[in-house]
Enzyme design. Sequence first.
Site, PDB file in Angstrom:
ATOM      1  CG  MET A 185      -1.081   4.426   7.917  1.00 42.11           C
ATOM      2  SD  MET A 185      -0.311   5.420   9.292  1.00 42.11           S
ATOM      3  CE  MET A 185       1.131   4.248   9.487  1.00 42.11           C
TER       4      MET A 185
ATOM      5  CB  SER B 102       0.217   5.168  -3.303  1.00 41.36           C
ATOM      6  OG  SER B 102      -0.958   4.734  -3.233  1.00 41.36           O
ATOM      7  N   GLY B 103      -0.541   4.806  -0.196  1.00 42.75           N
ATOM      8  CA  GLY B 103      -1.456   5.175   1.035  1.00 42.75           C
ATOM      9  C   GLY B 103      -0.975   6.074   1.972  1.00 42.75           C
TER      10      GLY B 103
ATOM     11  CG  HIS C 145     -10.164   7.556  12.925  1.00 41.71           C
ATOM     12  ND1 HIS C 145     -10.924   6.815  13.998  1.00 41.71           N
ATOM     13  CD2 HIS C 145      -8.978   7.150  12.922  1.00 41.71           C
ATOM     14  CE1 HIS C 145     -10.118   6.004  14.740  1.00 41.71           C
ATOM     15  NE2 HIS C 145      -8.838   6.533  14.182  1.00 41.71           N
ATOM     16  CG  HIS C 146      -8.652  10.209   8.347  1.00 42.31           C
ATOM     17  ND1 HIS C 146      -9.165   9.512   6.982  1.00 42.31           N
ATOM     18  CD2 HIS C 146      -7.960   9.217   8.889  1.00 42.31           C
ATOM     19  CE1 HIS C 146      -8.659   8.403   7.177  1.00 42.31           C
ATOM     20  NE2 HIS C 146      -7.887   8.195   8.164  1.00 42.31           N
TER      21      HIS C 146
ATOM     22  CE  LYS D 237     -10.799   3.837  11.376  1.00 42.00           C
ATOM     23  NZ  LYS D 237      -9.994   2.977  10.623  1.00 42.00           N
TER      24      LYS D 237
ATOM     25  CB  THR E 282      -8.402  -1.676  11.052  1.00 40.88           C
ATOM     26  OG1 THR E 282      -8.613  -0.439  10.400  1.00 40.88           O
ATOM     27  CG2 THR E 282      -7.113  -1.481  11.842  1.00 40.88           C
TER      28      THR E 282
ATOM     29  N   GLY F 270     -10.279   0.202  14.427  1.00 37.85           N
ATOM     30  CA  GLY F 270      -9.760  -1.059  15.091  1.00 37.85           C
ATOM     31  C   GLY F 270      -9.306  -0.688  16.564  1.00 37.85           C
TER      32      GLY F 270
ATOM     33  N   GLY G 235       0.757  -1.245  -0.019  1.00 35.16           N
ATOM     34  CA  GLY G 235      -0.045   0.207   0.079  1.00 35.16           C
ATOM     35  C   GLY G 235       0.838   1.289  -0.094  1.00 35.16           C
TER      36      GLY G 235
ATOM     37  NE  ARG H 103      -5.688   0.529  -5.346  1.00 32.89           N
ATOM     38  CZ  ARG H 103      -5.778   1.450  -6.420  1.00 32.89           C
ATOM     39  NH1 ARG H 103      -5.762   0.923  -7.823  1.00 32.89           N
ATOM     40  NH2 ARG H 103      -5.940   2.726  -6.516  1.00 32.89           N
TER      41      ARG H 103
HETATM   42  P1  NAD Z   1      -5.354   4.447   2.395  1.00 30.84           P
HETATM   43  O1  NAD Z   1      -6.547   4.043   1.477  1.00 30.84           O
HETATM   44  O2  NAD Z   1      -4.588   5.835   2.426  1.00 30.84           O
HETATM   45  O3  NAD Z   1      -3.940   3.437   1.939  1.00 30.84           O
HETATM   46  C1  NAD Z   1      -4.186   2.138   1.628  1.00 30.84           C
HETATM   47  C2  NAD Z   1      -3.411   1.623   0.508  1.00 30.84           C
HETATM   48  O4  NAD Z   1      -3.290   0.123   0.386  1.00 30.84           O
HETATM   49  C3  NAD Z   1      -3.677   2.150  -1.008  1.00 30.84           C
HETATM   50  O5  NAD Z   1      -2.538   3.004  -1.588  1.00 30.84           O
HETATM   51  C4  NAD Z   1      -4.184   1.193  -1.665  1.00 30.84           C
HETATM   52  O6  NAD Z   1      -4.029   1.296  -3.136  1.00 30.84           O
HETATM   53  C5  NAD Z   1      -3.423  -0.080  -1.030  1.00 30.84           C
HETATM   54  N1  NAD Z   1      -3.984  -1.561  -1.510  1.00 30.84           N
HETATM   55  C6  NAD Z   1      -5.328  -1.919  -1.456  1.00 30.84           C
HETATM   56  N2  NAD Z   1      -5.347  -3.116  -1.802  1.00 30.84           N
HETATM   57  C7  NAD Z   1      -3.897  -3.494  -1.965  1.00 30.84           C
HETATM   58  C8  NAD Z   1      -3.401  -4.623  -2.734  1.00 30.84           C
HETATM   59  N3  NAD Z   1      -4.298  -5.713  -3.017  1.00 30.84           N
HETATM   60  N4  NAD Z   1      -2.041  -4.542  -2.983  1.00 30.84           N
HETATM   61  C9  NAD Z   1      -1.249  -3.540  -2.753  1.00 30.84           C
HETATM   62  N5  NAD Z   1      -1.932  -2.347  -2.388  1.00 30.84           N
HETATM   63  C10 NAD Z   1      -3.374  -2.342  -1.901  1.00 30.84           C
HETATM   64  O7  NAD Z   1      -5.282   3.808   3.926  1.00 30.84           O
HETATM   65  P2  NAD Z   1      -4.567   4.384   5.248  1.00 30.84           P
HETATM   66  O8  NAD Z   1      -5.084   5.517   6.100  1.00 30.84           O
HETATM   67  O9  NAD Z   1      -3.039   4.336   4.851  1.00 30.84           O
HETATM   68  O10 NAD Z   1      -5.011   3.058   6.121  1.00 30.84           O
HETATM   69  C11 NAD Z   1      -4.687   1.914   5.834  1.00 30.84           C
HETATM   70  C12 NAD Z   1      -5.026   0.693   6.793  1.00 30.84           C
HETATM   71  O11 NAD Z   1      -4.263   0.902   7.807  1.00 30.84           O
HETATM   72  C13 NAD Z   1      -6.641   0.848   7.284  1.00 30.84           C
HETATM   73  O12 NAD Z   1      -7.291  -0.516   7.502  1.00 30.84           O
HETATM   74  C14 NAD Z   1      -6.539   1.922   8.534  1.00 30.84           C
HETATM   75  O13 NAD Z   1      -7.562   1.645   9.226  1.00 30.84           O
HETATM   76  C15 NAD Z   1      -5.172   1.102   9.222  1.00 30.84           C
HETATM   77  N6  NAD Z   1      -4.521   1.995   9.884  1.00 30.84           N
HETATM   78  C16 NAD Z   1      -3.855   1.400  11.157  1.00 30.84           C
HETATM   79  C17 NAD Z   1      -3.279   1.971  12.058  1.00 30.84           C
HETATM   80  C18 NAD Z   1      -2.336   1.295  12.920  1.00 30.84           C
HETATM   81  O14 NAD Z   1      -2.029   1.957  13.745  1.00 30.84           O
HETATM   82  N7  NAD Z   1      -2.845  -0.309  13.162  1.00 30.84           N
HETATM   83  C19 NAD Z   1      -2.979   3.447  11.894  1.00 30.84           C
HETATM   84  C20 NAD Z   1      -3.478   3.908  10.770  1.00 30.84           C
HETATM   85  C21 NAD Z   1      -4.266   3.364   9.911  1.00 30.84           C
END
Ligand code: NAD
Length: 273
Positions: A16, A13-14, A158-159, A162, A103, A168, A11, A38
């Site tokens: 996190m 580019s996301g 949250h933002h 989400k 999560t 989670g 992920g 992805r």
């Molecule tokens: P986001 O949507 O910005 O990023 C998710 C990324 O995953 C996207 O770039 C998407 O293209 C990628 N992705 C999805 N399916 C994929 C695949 N099959 N292969 C490769 N990449 C894929 O979301 P975010 O805000 O970064 O959050 C991501 C997750 O982390 C959420 O479930 C969020 O709740 C969780 N999170 C957990 C914590 C923690 O401390 N545990 C903190 C923040 C966010």
Amino acid sequence: MTHKPGIVVTGASGRMGQMLIRTICDSDRAHLVGALERPGHDWLGRDVGEAMGGAALGVPVTDDPLEAFARAQAVIDFTAPEATLEFSQIAAQARAVHVIGTTGFSSDQLAALKPAARHAVIVRAGNMSLGVNLLVQLTRKVAAALDVDFDIEVIEAHHKHKVDAPSGTALMLGEAAAEGRGVALDQVSERGRDGITGARGAGAIGFSAVRGGDIVGEHDVLFAGEGERIVLRHVATDRAIFARGALKAALWGQEKQPGEYDMVDVLGLRDPI
Ligand code: NAD
């Protein structure tokens, strides 16, 4: 094990993903060996540093987890439940530590992670920050000390992007409160109240979710009694706390036997108070 473990970020580019890549590149204890996105994503084939708007890092973005994980000692994964399930099997084959921040898993999906944990280390936590994991422990203790005259409510914000609710982290806090009371959360949780709900059930653990703007993550655990209230609160102002926790978990996991762990294990908080 190499001295400096090689890490793949999924992920990439996301929100996190980018924070994780910066955190790993700033660390002298690990190095970035892969960035996954992805299939069909417009970053595929580009250098991940340049795609993030900075200097080249010499790591092209790929959609092939088999090839990427084979080079890694750890995979840090903040994506989506279906993707994380697929990655858990591939990370286990590669014997790479799988740090899961994703999560929103169903209980069936959580059960499906178990086979991978027989072959490799999985560290999964709905929140990777030190503060929240300490709050979880405090919540368990306070819930154990108070009787059901104190109504427990978990309130999170949250933002606006989400996709899952409650968060989670809210569920971790609810689980801790239920554990403190010696009950199963799914027997007592009250979610999504709307309309004529009737009076609050004694012993219920309630959840409310606020969504808006760029809120990184706020959690209150409210213990509301007659004539007094206790509120335990954590406010995250910077996603870097989650990325630092995830990197710490990836390093910690290098020395461990296969199995499922969480951040309480990584941070050594099992019984701090
Ligand atoms: P986001 O949507 O910005 O990023 C998710 C990324 O995953 C996207 O770039 C998407 O293209 C990628 N992705 C999805 N399916 C994929 C695949 N099959 N292969 C490769 N990449 C894929 O979301 P975010 O805000 O970064 O959050 C991501 C997750 O982390 C959420 O479930 C969020 O709740 C969780 N999170 C957990 C914590 C923690 O401390 N545990 C903190 C923040 C966010």
